[in-house]
Design an enzyme around this catalytic site. Structure first.
Site, PDB file in Angstrom:
ATOM      1  N   THR A   1       0.826  -1.208   0.000  1.00 57.98           N
ATOM      2  CA  THR A   1       0.000   0.000   0.000  1.00 57.98           C
ATOM      3  C   THR A   1       0.860   1.257   0.000  1.00 57.98           C
ATOM      4  O   THR A   1       0.373   2.331  -0.346  1.00 57.98           O
ATOM      5  CB  THR A   1      -0.908   0.029   1.250  1.00 57.98           C
ATOM      6  OG1 THR A   1      -0.113  -0.340   2.375  1.00 57.98           O
ATOM      7  CG2 THR A   1      -2.060  -0.940   1.116  1.00 57.98           C
ATOM      8  N   ASP A   2       2.143   1.137   0.396  1.00 60.10           N
ATOM      9  CA  ASP A   2       2.947   2.369   0.562  1.00 60.10           C
ATOM     10  C   ASP A   2       3.126   3.141  -0.735  1.00 60.10           C
ATOM     11  O   ASP A   2       2.933   4.359  -0.781  1.00 60.10           O
ATOM     12  CB  ASP A   2       4.284   2.113   1.295  1.00 60.10           C
ATOM     13  CG  ASP A   2       5.213   1.122   0.635  1.00 60.10           C
ATOM     14  OD1 ASP A   2       4.817   0.487  -0.374  1.00 60.10           O
ATOM     15  OD2 ASP A   2       6.346   0.958   1.136  1.00 60.10           O
TER      16      ASP A   2
ATOM     17  N   SER B   1      13.633  -6.525   5.456  1.00 60.43           N
ATOM     18  CA  SER B   1      14.274  -5.268   5.040  1.00 60.43           C
ATOM     19  C   SER B   1      15.719  -5.139   5.487  1.00 60.43           C
ATOM     20  O   SER B   1      16.131  -4.118   6.055  1.00 60.43           O
ATOM     21  CB  SER B   1      13.478  -4.061   5.535  1.00 60.43           C
ATOM     22  OG  SER B   1      12.196  -4.123   5.028  1.00 60.43           O
TER      23      SER B   1
ATOM     24  N   GLU C   1      17.822   2.759  -2.610  1.00 61.16           N
ATOM     25  CA  GLU C   1      17.257   1.486  -3.093  1.00 61.16           C
ATOM     26  C   GLU C   1      16.802   1.629  -4.552  1.00 61.16           C
ATOM     27  O   GLU C   1      17.053   0.749  -5.378  1.00 61.16           O
ATOM     28  CB  GLU C   1      16.088   1.099  -2.181  1.00 61.16           C
ATOM     29  CG  GLU C   1      15.430  -0.229  -2.489  1.00 61.16           C
ATOM     30  CD  GLU C   1      16.170  -1.433  -1.925  1.00 61.16           C
ATOM     31  OE1 GLU C   1      16.882  -1.303  -0.920  1.00 61.16           O
ATOM     32  OE2 GLU C   1      16.032  -2.525  -2.511  1.00 61.16           O
TER      33      GLU C   1
ATOM     34  N   ASP D   1       9.916   0.637   4.483  1.00 58.11           N
ATOM     35  CA  ASP D   1      11.018  -0.065   5.147  1.00 58.11           C
ATOM     36  C   ASP D   1      12.013   0.919   5.771  1.00 58.11           C
ATOM     37  O   ASP D   1      12.425   0.775   6.920  1.00 58.11           O
ATOM     38  CB  ASP D   1      11.769  -0.956   4.145  1.00 58.11           C
ATOM     39  CG  ASP D   1      10.842  -1.939   3.459  1.00 58.11           C
ATOM     40  OD1 ASP D   1       9.681  -2.066   3.896  1.00 58.11           O
ATOM     41  OD2 ASP D   1      11.283  -2.563   2.479  1.00 58.11           O
TER      42      ASP D   1
ATOM     43  N   TYR E   1       8.104  -6.897  -8.500  1.00 62.58           N
ATOM     44  CA  TYR E   1       7.718  -5.790  -7.632  1.00 62.58           C
ATOM     45  C   TYR E   1       7.449  -4.544  -8.485  1.00 62.58           C
ATOM     46  O   TYR E   1       6.402  -3.906  -8.365  1.00 62.58           O
ATOM     47  CB  TYR E   1       8.831  -5.521  -6.607  1.00 62.58           C
ATOM     48  CG  TYR E   1       8.482  -4.441  -5.615  1.00 62.58           C
ATOM     49  CD1 TYR E   1       7.897  -4.750  -4.392  1.00 62.58           C
ATOM     50  CD2 TYR E   1       8.727  -3.099  -5.891  1.00 62.58           C
ATOM     51  CE1 TYR E   1       7.562  -3.758  -3.476  1.00 62.58           C
ATOM     52  CE2 TYR E   1       8.402  -2.101  -4.995  1.00 62.58           C
ATOM     53  CZ  TYR E   1       7.829  -2.437  -3.777  1.00 62.58           C
ATOM     54  OH  TYR E   1       7.510  -1.450  -2.876  1.00 62.58           O
TER      55      TYR E   1
HETATM   56  C1  GLA Z   1       8.994  -4.085   0.153  1.00 66.50           C
HETATM   57  C2  GLA Z   1       9.163  -2.606  -0.187  1.00 66.50           C
HETATM   58  C3  GLA Z   1       8.204  -1.755   0.620  1.00 66.50           C
HETATM   59  C4  GLA Z   1       6.769  -2.266   0.503  1.00 66.50           C
HETATM   60  C5  GLA Z   1       6.711  -3.773   0.739  1.00 66.50           C
HETATM   61  C6  GLA Z   1       5.349  -4.345   0.469  1.00 66.50           C
HETATM   62  O1  GLA Z   1       9.361  -4.337   1.468  1.00 66.50           O
HETATM   63  O2  GLA Z   1      10.472  -2.192   0.052  1.00 66.50           O
HETATM   64  O3  GLA Z   1       8.284  -0.407   0.213  1.00 66.50           O
HETATM   65  O4  GLA Z   1       6.199  -1.920  -0.721  1.00 66.50           O
HETATM   66  O5  GLA Z   1       7.643  -4.480  -0.055  1.00 66.50           O
HETATM   67  O6  GLA Z   1       4.424  -3.824   1.362  1.00 66.50           O
END
Ligand code: GLA
Length: 386
Positions: free
Chosen positions: A36-37, A126, A160, A172, A222
């Site tokens: 969702t971020d 993370s 990143e 993260d 992703y």
């Molecule tokens: C990874 C990304 C985050 C987020 C998650 C899924 O951890 O780094 O920013 O999008 O996936 O919620």
């Protein structure tokens, strides 16, 4: 030598004969609010008691000397040649963070750094954000650039994007940098307003079960999910120009404008729209101490991630299915980007040992992989140790 802080300090001393600045920056869990971020929704992460430790000192020349203590590898480059490294990944998190100083017009100098981490790699906790945040934080301190934490979060996120090639959201790095002991962080990823919410689980613990399937976010899925969500937003915008992200979309809009033309983007974005609502329900449940409801919502999130967002894998699904009807488990779901890594489970404390000793051999027999586990405690964010 098991303690990573001692390990980096001693290796740094041997290798560089200097007293370094030592920074700790943690991994994270996320209770609910997945993928969702980057859609400007909400997330509910927390920093944990597993962290990256980085010992750093500035140099008088423009060289960068890096040591990965756990891998017994070294990497040397210079400010002039500051660019992503193709052959190995780990230097990129440090170099990417350093490069942000230069691209922000801040003075940068050569530096020495030794890294060790007990955040398991590829487990969805993370580990990379932990290293990026540790690097930005250490350099900010040593260079005296006076950046605030939120600016450092954004720089770590850009590291990143630019050096690891993953167009990640902000969760993260935010959780690693801003974490507080025993507190979840409810982040509004649109305004970046945030609120600490105590995690009171009433006899339950956060158990992480690691599939030991290494996810590779950079494996392009992703970034593809991000594009699919953006495609849905574009379709809605033709009718509702005010909808600039899925944060403002409704299921009725998806029914009308996305489902008929792009069923795949519909499934992806419908999951996101539902997940944003689920997170708000979960925060409400937490505030009212309704941990059973929180658990049910986590199971729903897993269904959505697996069937609609398609970021699960058979190992994650297997683990969630096994605990679904277990009386000591409130809720479980895959956590993080997906395609491997951990499930997050809320489990009654006394039942953890039994649960793991039954699950581990069954998992190993079914998947031909070991099952590892951690009981996560919620800890402080990025900090100077010495
Ligand atoms: C990874 C990304 C985050 C987020 C998650 C899924 O951890 O780094 O920013 O999008 O996936 O919620």
């Amino acid at each position: 030598m098991t303690n990573p802080a001692e390990k980096v300090r001693s290796i740094f001393g041997e290798r560089f004969q200097q007293e370094p600045l030592l920074v700790r920056s943690p991994g994270r869990i996320n209770i609910i609010g997945e993928h969702t971020d980057y859609n400007e929704g909400f997330v509910l992460p927390a920093a944990i008691d597993k962290a990256a430790y980085l010992a750093v000192s500035l140099r008088d020349d423009d060289e960068i000397h890096l040591v990965a203590a756990d891998l017994q590898e070294q990497y040397t480059t210079s400010l002039r040649e500051l660019a992503p490294c193709d052959s190995i990944n780990w230097p990129n998190y440090i170099l990417g963070a350093a490069a942000q100083f230069r691209s922000s017009g801040l003075p940068l100098r050569g530096f020495n750094a030794v890294l060790s981490s007990d955040v398991p790699i590829g487990a969805g906790l993370s580990s990379s954000a932990a290293v990026e945040c540790a690097t930005v934080f250490a350099l900010n301190h040593l260079l005296g650039t006076g950046l605030n934490r939120l600016t450092m979060v954004k720089m770590a996120q850009m590291a990143e994007h630019e050096f690891a090639g993953v167009k990640c959201g902000i969760m993260d790095q935010f959780a690693s940098m801003m974490g507080k002991k025993d507190q979840l962080i409810k982040i509004d990823c649109r305004s970046l307003d945030y609120e600490y919410i105590p995690l009171k689980l009433d006899g339950y613990k956060v158990l992480l079960l690691n599939t030991n399937v290494k996810h590779s976010l950079a494996g392009s899925e992703y970034n593809l999910r991000r594009q699919e969500c953006e495609a849905a937003v574009q379709l809605i915008r033709q009718h509702h120009p005010e909808v600039t992200s899925l944060r403002f979309a409704t299921e009725a809009m998806l029914d009308a404008y996305v489902q008929p033309v792009n069923p795949m983007a519909d499934q992806r974005s419908r999951y996101v729209v539902q997940e944003i609502m689920r997170l708000l329900d979960a925060c409400d449940a937490l505030k009212h101490g309704d941990v059973h409801k929180l658990g049910r919502l986590m199971f729903e999130t897993h269904e959505g991630l697996s069937k609609m967002y398609s970021v699960s894998c058979k190992e994650l699904d297997w683990l969630v299915n096994q605990v679904r009807r277990h009386e000591a488990v409130l809720g479980a779901r895959m956590m993080g980007g997906g395609f491997g890594g951990c499930t997050i489970n809320l489990v009654r404390e006394e039942a953890i040992d039994d649960l793991v000793s039954t699950l581990a051999p069954a998992y190993e027999a079914a998947m031909d992989l070991p099952l590892t586990y951690y009981v996560a405690s919620i800890d402080n964010g990025t900090e100077i140790i010495s």
